[in-house]
Write an enzyme that holds these catalytic residues in place. Structure first.
Site, PDB file in Angstrom:
ATOM      1  N   ASN A  10       0.880  -1.173   0.000  1.00  0.00           N
ATOM      2  CA  ASN A  10       0.000   0.000   0.000  1.00  0.00           C
ATOM      3  C   ASN A  10       0.913   1.216   0.000  1.00  0.00           C
ATOM      4  OD1 ASN A  10      -1.836   2.010   0.375  1.00  0.00           O
ATOM      5  ND2 ASN A  10      -2.395   1.446   2.473  1.00  0.00           N
ATOM      6  N   LYS A  12       0.117   4.277  -0.416  1.00  0.00           N
ATOM      7  CA  LYS A  12      -0.514   5.489   0.131  1.00  0.00           C
ATOM      8  C   LYS A  12      -0.227   6.680  -0.788  1.00  0.00           C
ATOM      9  CE  LYS A  12      -0.033   3.331   4.594  1.00  0.00           C
ATOM     10  NZ  LYS A  12      -0.166   3.414   6.016  1.00  0.00           N
ATOM     11  N   HIS A 100      -9.833   1.343   4.260  1.00  0.00           N
ATOM     12  CA  HIS A 100      -8.569   1.453   5.003  1.00  0.00           C
ATOM     13  C   HIS A 100      -8.789   2.371   6.213  1.00  0.00           C
ATOM     14  CE1 HIS A 100      -4.451   2.450   6.039  1.00  0.00           C
ATOM     15  NE2 HIS A 100      -4.094   1.347   5.402  1.00  0.00           N
ATOM     16  N   GLU A 102      -7.106   4.649   7.474  1.00  0.00           N
ATOM     17  CA  GLU A 102      -6.811   6.080   7.249  1.00  0.00           C
ATOM     18  C   GLU A 102      -7.979   6.757   6.542  1.00  0.00           C
ATOM     19  OE1 GLU A 102      -3.017   5.534   5.333  1.00  0.00           O
ATOM     20  OE2 GLU A 102      -2.220   4.776   7.234  1.00  0.00           O
ATOM     21  N   GLU A 173      -6.472  -5.299   9.768  1.00  0.00           N
ATOM     22  CA  GLU A 173      -5.434  -4.317  10.064  1.00  0.00           C
ATOM     23  C   GLU A 173      -5.747  -3.619  11.390  1.00  0.00           C
ATOM     24  OE1 GLU A 173      -3.158  -3.084   6.352  1.00  0.00           O
ATOM     25  OE2 GLU A 173      -4.809  -1.683   6.583  1.00  0.00           O
ATOM     26  N   GLY A 179       1.601   1.609  10.748  1.00  0.00           N
ATOM     27  CA  GLY A 179       2.586   2.692  10.706  1.00  0.00           C
ATOM     28  C   GLY A 179       3.204   3.017  12.055  1.00  0.00           C
ATOM     29  N   SER A 219       2.428  -2.846  10.316  1.00  0.00           N
ATOM     30  CA  SER A 219       3.876  -2.931  10.569  1.00  0.00           C
ATOM     31  C   SER A 219       4.457  -4.307  10.252  1.00  0.00           C
ATOM     32  CB  SER A 219       4.200  -2.512  12.010  1.00  0.00           C
ATOM     33  OG  SER A 219       3.797  -1.164  12.220  1.00  0.00           O
TER      34      SER A 219
HETATM   35  C1  PEP Z   1      -1.268  -0.125   5.737  1.00  0.00           C
HETATM   36  O1  PEP Z   1      -1.246   1.055   5.480  1.00  0.00           O
HETATM   37  O2  PEP Z   1      -2.148  -0.839   5.262  1.00  0.00           O
HETATM   38  C2  PEP Z   1      -0.229  -0.665   6.616  1.00  0.00           C
HETATM   39  C3  PEP Z   1      -0.380  -1.872   7.089  1.00  0.00           C
HETATM   40  O3  PEP Z   1       0.844   0.157   6.898  1.00  0.00           O
HETATM   41  P1  PEP Z   1       2.195  -0.265   7.662  1.00  0.00           P
HETATM   42  O4  PEP Z   1       2.656  -1.569   7.050  1.00  0.00           O
HETATM   43  O5  PEP Z   1       3.163   0.856   7.378  1.00  0.00           O
HETATM   44  O6  PEP Z   1       1.867  -0.419   9.098  1.00  0.00           O
END
Ligand code: PEP
Length: 260
Positions: A10, A12, A100, A102, A173, A179, A219
């Site tokens: 992803n 972003k 997502h 975000e 998630e 993040g 992460s």
């Molecule tokens: C994401 O944005 O879907 C995500 C899992 O980010 P990260 O791997 O940076 O935690």
């Protein structure tokens, strides 16, 4: 049943077209012919709309899937700034990430909108990657399963019978892990994945529950992914930060290639 692992980056709001091309040059140099990789593991990238073309061109014929990070559920009309499923299909995309955290947090995307997007994508023959996950406070209050169940079921309620026949992917998630450098332990993730598979079984039946991929995101990186991917109900990952560098993401693909 063995499900083909699915690793999705992803990106972003990151990368220019030149940076995307550079990424795929090095990614291919490290992994070799990507066709051999995608025969064993599904590899996808959720990218900004400005990169649809560059990413499709750079991965043409490789089996790598390019995804959007959002989509509108209406077919067309006066929705300034939005893209329709028809537009994604026209750009050669395989599907879209939806819901997502975000987008839920910063753009007020709710379960109803996620369900309508899921419906629109599936009816257009595109792959919905439906994100669910609890916040830190919700986990601490022991509400993880309730929150994830509500997100899944309140979205699913807007998916028509016709659209339900088509494939979808769920990405679990936990918001507190995105993040932040905090990763759910393989056991914590496996518990929720198992619960999600139970939900799929309840609403879609045993066969679909067995074949539907449930990804972990939060992460995930080159060091922790092998252990997560060993768990029976973790079928891959949705990866933010660690998908930006070809050196890191290719290691994760290599881990998925050997994961049982
Ligand atoms: C994401 O944005 O879907 C995500 C899992 O980010 P990260 O791997 O940076 O935690």
């Amino acid at each position: 049943m063995t499900r083909k692992k699915f690793l999705a980056g992803n990106w972003k709001m990151q990368k220019t077209r030149a940076e995307a091309s550079e990424f795929f040059q090095l990614f291919t140099k490290i992994l070799g012919d990507l066709k051999n990789v995608t025969r064993v593991v599904d590899v996808a990238f959720g990218v900004p709309a400005t990169l649809f073309d560059a990413c499709s061109t750079n991965t043409a014929g490789s089996g790598v899937k390019i995804l959007a990070q959002n989509v509108h559920f209406e077919k067309q009309g006066a929705f300034t700034g939005e893209l329709s499923t028809g537009m994604l299909a026209d750009a050669g995309l395989a599907g879209s990430i939806i819901g997502h955290s975000e987008r839920r947090q910063y753009f007020a995307e709710n379960d109803e909108a996620v369900g309508k997007k899921w419906n629109a994508l599936a009816l257009r023959g595109l792959l919905p990657v439906v994100c669910v996950g609890e916040t830190k406070a919700e986990r601490e209050q022991g509400k993880t399963n309730d929150v994830v169940t509500k997100q899944f079921e309140a979205s699913f309620a807007h998916v028509s019978v016709e659209a339900r026949a088509n494939e979808f992917i769920v990405a679990y998630e936990p918001v507190w892990a995105i993040g932040t450098g905090l990763t759910a332990t393989p056991e914590q993730a496996e518990d929720v994945h198992k619960m999600i598979r139970g939900l799929i079984d309840k609403h879609f039946g045993k066969e679909r529950a067995e074949s539907t991929r449930v990804l972990y995101g939060g992460s995930m990186n080159a060091l922790n992914c092998a252990e997560l991917l060993q768990k029976p109900n973790i079928d891959g990952g949705l990866i933010g930060g660690a998908s930006l560098k070809p050196e890191d993401f290719s290691k994760m693909v290599q881990a998925a290639l050997v994961a049982k």
